[in-house]
Design a protein around this motif. Structure first.
Motif, PDB file in Angstrom:
ATOM      1  N   ALA A 135      52.196  57.883 -80.475  1.00 55.52           N
ATOM      2  CA  ALA A 135      52.628  58.660 -79.314  1.00 55.52           C
ATOM      3  C   ALA A 135      54.045  58.256 -78.896  1.00 55.52           C
ATOM      4  N   LEU A 136      54.342  56.973 -78.907  1.00 58.48           N
ATOM      5  CA  LEU A 136      55.700  56.547 -78.570  1.00 58.48           C
ATOM      6  C   LEU A 136      56.705  57.100 -79.575  1.00 58.48           C
ATOM      7  N   ARG A 137      56.338  57.097 -80.831  1.00 62.10           N
ATOM      8  CA  ARG A 137      57.232  57.650 -81.856  1.00 62.10           C
ATOM      9  C   ARG A 137      57.451  59.148 -81.639  1.00 62.10           C
ATOM     10  N   ARG A 138      56.418  59.839 -81.222  1.00 63.01           N
ATOM     11  CA  ARG A 138      56.530  61.288 -81.044  1.00 63.01           C
ATOM     12  C   ARG A 138      57.303  61.662 -79.785  1.00 63.01           C
ATOM     13  N   TRP A 139      57.047  60.970 -78.686  1.00 67.28           N
ATOM     14  CA  TRP A 139      57.578  61.410 -77.394  1.00 67.28           C
ATOM     15  C   TRP A 139      58.833  60.693 -76.937  1.00 67.28           C
ATOM     16  N   THR A 140      59.199  59.586 -77.570  1.00 61.88           N
ATOM     17  CA  THR A 140      60.354  58.821 -77.084  1.00 61.88           C
ATOM     18  C   THR A 140      61.349  58.569 -78.207  1.00 61.88           C
ATOM     19  N   SER A 141      62.480  58.028 -77.842  1.00 58.74           N
ATOM     20  CA  SER A 141      63.490  57.655 -78.840  1.00 58.74           C
ATOM     21  C   SER A 141      63.369  56.178 -79.214  1.00 58.74           C
ATOM     22  N   LEU A 142      62.323  55.512 -78.749  1.00 60.64           N
ATOM     23  CA  LEU A 142      62.117  54.104 -79.072  1.00 60.64           C
ATOM     24  C   LEU A 142      61.811  53.949 -80.555  1.00 60.64           C
ATOM     25  N   THR A 143      62.719  53.305 -81.255  1.00 61.04           N
ATOM     26  CA  THR A 143      62.514  53.050 -82.687  1.00 61.04           C
ATOM     27  C   THR A 143      62.811  51.574 -82.943  1.00 61.04           C
ATOM     28  N   VAL A 144      61.760  50.786 -82.921  1.00 62.03           N
ATOM     29  CA  VAL A 144      61.871  49.353 -83.166  1.00 62.03           C
ATOM     30  C   VAL A 144      61.039  49.058 -84.409  1.00 62.03           C
ATOM     31  N   GLU A 145      61.710  48.589 -85.452  1.00 59.21           N
ATOM     32  CA  GLU A 145      61.033  48.371 -86.728  1.00 59.21           C
ATOM     33  C   GLU A 145      60.830  46.906 -87.085  1.00 59.21           C
ATOM     34  N   ASP A 146      61.646  46.031 -86.486  1.00 64.34           N
ATOM     35  CA  ASP A 146      61.565  44.617 -86.856  1.00 64.34           C
ATOM     36  C   ASP A 146      62.021  43.762 -85.675  1.00 64.34           C
ATOM     37  N   GLU A 147      61.970  42.435 -85.864  1.00 64.39           N
ATOM     38  CA  GLU A 147      62.344  41.521 -84.783  1.00 64.39           C
ATOM     39  C   GLU A 147      63.782  41.742 -84.312  1.00 64.39           C
ATOM     40  N   GLY A 148      64.672  41.953 -85.265  1.00 67.97           N
ATOM     41  CA  GLY A 148      66.074  42.191 -84.914  1.00 67.97           C
ATOM     42  C   GLY A 148      66.242  43.460 -84.089  1.00 67.97           C
ATOM     43  N   GLY A 149      65.500  44.505 -84.460  1.00 67.02           N
ATOM     44  CA  GLY A 149      65.567  45.758 -83.709  1.00 67.02           C
ATOM     45  C   GLY A 149      65.014  45.607 -82.303  1.00 67.02           C
ATOM     46  N   ALA A 150      63.941  44.831 -82.162  1.00 65.33           N
ATOM     47  CA  ALA A 150      63.368  44.602 -80.836  1.00 65.33           C
ATOM     48  C   ALA A 150      64.343  43.810 -79.968  1.00 65.33           C
ATOM     49  N   ALA A 151      64.943  42.783 -80.532  1.00 58.87           N
ATOM     50  CA  ALA A 151      65.914  41.982 -79.782  1.00 58.87           C
ATOM     51  C   ALA A 151      67.122  42.821 -79.390  1.00 58.87           C
ATOM     52  N   SER A 152      67.561  43.675 -80.288  1.00 57.21           N
ATOM     53  CA  SER A 152      68.701  44.549 -80.004  1.00 57.21           C
ATOM     54  C   SER A 152      68.369  45.537 -78.881  1.00 57.21           C
ATOM     55  N   TRP A 153      67.163  46.106 -78.917  1.00 59.48           N
ATOM     56  CA  TRP A 153      66.748  47.049 -77.875  1.00 59.48           C
ATOM     57  C   TRP A 153      66.735  46.362 -76.505  1.00 59.48           C
ATOM     58  N   VAL A 154      66.209  45.148 -76.453  1.00 58.84           N
ATOM     59  CA  VAL A 154      66.182  44.403 -75.188  1.00 58.84           C
ATOM     60  C   VAL A 154      67.613  44.131 -74.715  1.00 58.84           C
ATOM     61  N   ARG A 155      68.487  43.731 -75.627  1.00 66.35           N
ATOM     62  CA  ARG A 155      69.898  43.482 -75.250  1.00 66.35           C
ATOM     63  C   ARG A 155      70.538  44.753 -74.692  1.00 66.35           C
ATOM     64  N   GLU A 156      70.234  45.887 -75.279  1.00 65.67           N
ATOM     65  CA  GLU A 156      70.781  47.166 -74.795  1.00 65.67           C
ATOM     66  C   GLU A 156      70.314  47.457 -73.371  1.00 65.67           C
ATOM     67  N   GLN A 157      69.040  47.169 -73.092  1.00 62.04           N
ATOM     68  CA  GLN A 157      68.530  47.390 -71.733  1.00 62.04           C
ATOM     69  C   GLN A 157      69.234  46.456 -70.746  1.00 62.04           C
ATOM     70  N   ARG A 158      69.439  45.228 -71.142  1.00 63.75           N
ATOM     71  CA  ARG A 158      70.108  44.262 -70.260  1.00 63.75           C
ATOM     72  C   ARG A 158      71.583  44.644 -70.053  1.00 63.75           C
ATOM     73  N   ARG A 159      72.212  45.186 -71.077  1.00 64.93           N
ATOM     74  CA  ARG A 159      73.601  45.633 -70.958  1.00 64.93           C
ATOM     75  C   ARG A 159      73.709  46.759 -69.923  1.00 64.93           C
ATOM     76  N   GLY A 160      72.697  47.614 -69.849  1.00 69.36           N
ATOM     77  CA  GLY A 160      72.688  48.668 -68.844  1.00 69.36           C
ATOM     78  C   GLY A 160      72.756  48.124 -67.431  1.00 69.36           C
ATOM     79  N   TRP A 161      72.042  47.020 -67.194  1.00 67.97           N
ATOM     80  CA  TRP A 161      72.096  46.362 -65.878  1.00 67.97           C
ATOM     81  C   TRP A 161      73.501  45.830 -65.608  1.00 67.97           C
ATOM     82  N   GLU A 162      74.097  45.216 -66.631  1.00 70.94           N
ATOM     83  CA  GLU A 162      75.432  44.630 -66.465  1.00 70.94           C
ATOM     84  C   GLU A 162      76.477  45.683 -66.143  1.00 70.94           C
TER      85      GLU A 162
END
Length: 184
Positions: free
Chosen positions: A40-67
């Protein structure tokens, strides 16, 4: 942005514990990675996390939005548990009358009123924090065939106001536009 509180709560209900909404943290990457098989997340969202590096990058992107103040993404969790959802305020800018909200929940959290409680907490926070900057309207966009998102929007008093045509690849299907305005 000293006036911006980074931790919100959504009260408990008779059948569900309280929720904590807080900025995503690097320690959340494993929980995010665990969601990679959620169809469902793959179908309805743009969240594409495939590995540890991708998950860490996604979190960094969210934190950058706050900054930068361009987006305020919150991990949604029950106290002491890993995140089971996400809510975000996108594009609040001084003098801009509107911004966009978005959300998703993990499969294990669906059907427990987590999305509407988190969206309501985000909505109240956005209007309280950004009203002085002119924010009076929040828009929520989802694909027309996502009936669950439509139900969450309605439950949180976001009125269906229009239809957006598909714009592949980012928006492969037509979308509903829901709007909630700040109460005077």
């Amino acid at each position: 942005m000293e006036r911006i509180t980074a931790r919100l709560t959504a009260p408990a209900t008779p059948s569900a514990p309280a929720l904590v909404l807080r900025p995503w943290e690097p320690a959340d990457a494993p929980a995010l990675l665990a969601l990679r098989g959620d169809d469902a997340l793959r179908r309805w969202t743009s969240l594409t996390v495939e590995d540890e590096g991708g998950a860490a990058s996604w979190v960094r992107e969210q934190r950058r939005g706050w900054e930068t103040g361009e987006r305020f993404a919150f991990a949604v969790a029950e106290e002491g548990a890993p995140p089971v959802g996400h809510v975000v305020l996108k594009g609040p800018a001084p003098g801009a009358p509107s911004a966009e909200v978005g959300y998703w929940t993990a499969a294990r959290a669906r059907g427990r009123a987590i999305a509407p409680r988190a969206l309501e907490a985000l909505t109240e926070w956005a209007f309280a924090v950004f009203a002085a900057d002119g924010l009076a309207r929040l828009e929520l966009v989802h694909q027309t065939d996502n009936e669950a998102s439509c139900a969450v929007a309605r439950k949180c008093r976001y009125e269906l106001t229009g239809l957006l045509p598909a714009e592949p690849p980012a928006f492969p299907r037509d979308g509903h536009v829901h709007v909630r305005t700040r109460e005077a």
